[in-house]
Design a protein around this motif. Structure first.
Motif, mmCIF file in Angstrom:
data_model
loop_
_atom_site.group_PDB
_atom_site.id
_atom_site.type_symbol
_atom_site.label_atom_id
_atom_site.label_comp_id
_atom_site.label_asym_id
_atom_site.label_seq_id
_atom_site.Cartn_x
_atom_site.Cartn_y
_atom_site.Cartn_z
ATOM 1 N N ALA A 80 17.420 36.805 -20.321
ATOM 2 C CA ALA A 80 18.440 37.499 -18.901
ATOM 3 C C ALA A 80 19.290 37.146 -19.223
ATOM 4 O O ALA A 80 19.811 35.959 -19.225
ATOM 5 C CB ALA A 80 17.517 36.685 -17.561
ATOM 6 N N THR A 81 20.327 37.775 -18.156
ATOM 7 C CA THR A 81 21.572 37.201 -18.157
ATOM 8 C C THR A 81 21.415 36.629 -16.668
ATOM 9 O O THR A 81 20.363 36.351 -15.840
ATOM 10 C CB THR A 81 22.596 38.979 -18.172
ATOM 11 N N HIS A 118 16.924 48.376 -19.011
ATOM 12 C CA HIS A 118 16.638 46.901 -18.070
ATOM 13 C C HIS A 118 17.295 45.836 -17.386
ATOM 14 O O HIS A 118 16.480 44.909 -16.906
ATOM 15 C CB HIS A 118 16.451 46.000 -19.604
ATOM 16 N N GLN A 119 18.024 46.440 -16.447
ATOM 17 C CA GLN A 119 18.691 45.192 -15.434
ATOM 18 C C GLN A 119 18.917 43.697 -16.140
ATOM 19 O O GLN A 119 19.208 43.126 -15.124
ATOM 20 C CB GLN A 119 18.103 45.209 -14.447
ATOM 21 N N GLY A 120 18.890 43.612 -17.386
ATOM 22 C CA GLY A 120 19.782 42.092 -17.699
ATOM 23 C C GLY A 120 18.435 41.050 -17.583
ATOM 24 O O GLY A 120 18.446 39.694 -17.569
ATOM 25 N N ALA A 121 17.456 42.071 -17.737
ATOM 26 C CA ALA A 121 15.771 41.422 -17.326
ATOM 27 C C ALA A 121 14.849 42.153 -18.323
ATOM 28 O O ALA A 121 14.767 42.758 -18.668
ATOM 29 C CB ALA A 121 15.359 40.768 -15.922
ATOM 30 N N MET A 122 14.619 40.840 -19.036
ATOM 31 C CA MET A 122 12.958 41.455 -20.171
ATOM 32 C C MET A 122 12.353 40.353 -20.743
ATOM 33 O O MET A 122 12.711 38.967 -20.385
ATOM 34 C CB MET A 122 13.724 41.723 -21.589
ATOM 35 N N ILE A 123 10.757 40.377 -20.643
ATOM 36 C CA ILE A 123 9.602 38.802 -20.806
ATOM 37 C C ILE A 123 9.064 39.254 -22.028
ATOM 38 O O ILE A 123 8.406 40.880 -21.822
ATOM 39 C CB ILE A 123 9.413 38.719 -19.317
ATOM 40 N N GLU A 124 8.502 38.797 -22.997
ATOM 41 C CA GLU A 124 7.374 39.548 -24.146
ATOM 42 C C GLU A 124 6.333 38.804 -23.364
ATOM 43 O O GLU A 124 6.223 37.293 -23.455
ATOM 44 C CB GLU A 124 7.791 38.992 -25.414
#
Length: 292
Positions: A80-81, A118-124
């Motif tokens: 994330a940013t 993604h708006q600056g956010a990603m999870i695995e």
């Protein structure tokens, strides 16, 4: 019209100034934000990297926030940013029970590819485990999909289902989309708020729903009655088929009733996710009136 000189437009015309302003601002976004429209990948352009085995990548602020709030989620890591973390209400990433990497938007671009907003956010995370039909809760309203495979449509249907209080989404184990970032983004967090149920044989599942007191209504543009006139009882299962082919013959023969949406205009059918939203609204009104 790729060059003002080729079109004969005066250099300092209002049109030219607008084009120059657009070129200066195109693609500009606050940290963690993505432009509303993203370019299509060109031949040789970087594509999305595969997710780790047994993991899916979910992205977007609503999607990630809902996943973080879901105790059933098993999250492996988060990227994330700083801006996205702030918007997600995360002040101390170190307090989360999984690793968090603070990155720039382009770092997530390299993982997800150029089209993911993604708006600056990603999870695995591990995908959610679908339930059996026997685990269906005492809900009065559910959705059943007969081989609807487009993840955008399924995601939009999930979002409408949660908005109108549907308790479950029933799909077949084959010919239905797997949980992906595209589906979850279209659902805008709804994936975390509704029971996902997988069945092997849809006709048998419909019979089980009948035994549980559900009226199963298949939506069909040529249905013999309007949807509102078809409702009966206090438990409703709305059954929708894929665009184009619609409900399969066995499904049509098994549902309690076939019904159509009343559409007086020149177009007689809707996108399946739009049809689902209208049918859910009508079903909720019927149930709110006492299910009679």
């Amino acid at each position: 019209m790729s060059d003002d000189r080729k079109t004969g437009t005066p250099k300092d015309s209002h049109y030219a100034r607008l084009r120059r302003a657009h070129r200066r601002t195109e693609g500009r976004a606050d940290e963690g934000e993505r432009p509303a429209v993203k370019p299509r990948p060109r031949p040789g352009q970087h594509q999305a990297a595969p997710a780790p085995e047994g993991q899916v990548r979910l992205y977007g602020l609503h999607t990630v926030r809902a996943a973080l709030d879901n105790p059933a989620r098993r999250i492996g890591r988060m990227l994330a940013t700083r801006n996205a973390l702030s918007r997600l209400g995360i002040e101390e990433p170190s307090t989360l029970p999984f690793p968090v990497e603070i990155v720039e938007p382009r770092d997530i671009d390299r993982i997800l590819g150029p089209e993911a907003v993604h708006q600056g956010a990603m999870i695995e995370t591990a995908p959610l485990k679908p339930k059996r039909l026997s685990a269906l809760t005492d809900t009065p309203l559910i959705l059943v999909l007969d081989q609807v495979t487009d993840p955008h449509n399924v995601g939009a249907i999930l979002r409408s289902g949660v908005a109108f209080g549907a308790g479950a989404l029933v799909t077949t184990s084959r010919h239905s989309p797997a949980e992906t970032g595209v589906l979850a983004k279209a659902a805008s967090g709804a994936l975390e708020h509704i029971d996902l149920i997988e069945v092997r044989n849809l006709a048998e599942a419909l019979e089980e729903l009948h035994a549980a007191g559900f009226e199963t209504i298949g939506l069909d543009s040529e249905g013999p009655a309007e949807l509102e006139a078809t409702f009966a009882g206090g438990r409703i299962a709305l059954v929708l088929g894929a665009e184009g082919k619609g409900l399969r013959q066995k499904t049509r023969a098994t549902v309690t009733a076939l019904a159509r949406l009343d559409m007086p205009g020149a177009i007689r059918s809707l996108n399946v996710s739009n049809a689902a939203a209208i049918a859910l609204y009508a079903a909720r009104r019927h149930l709110a009136a006492g299910g009679k």
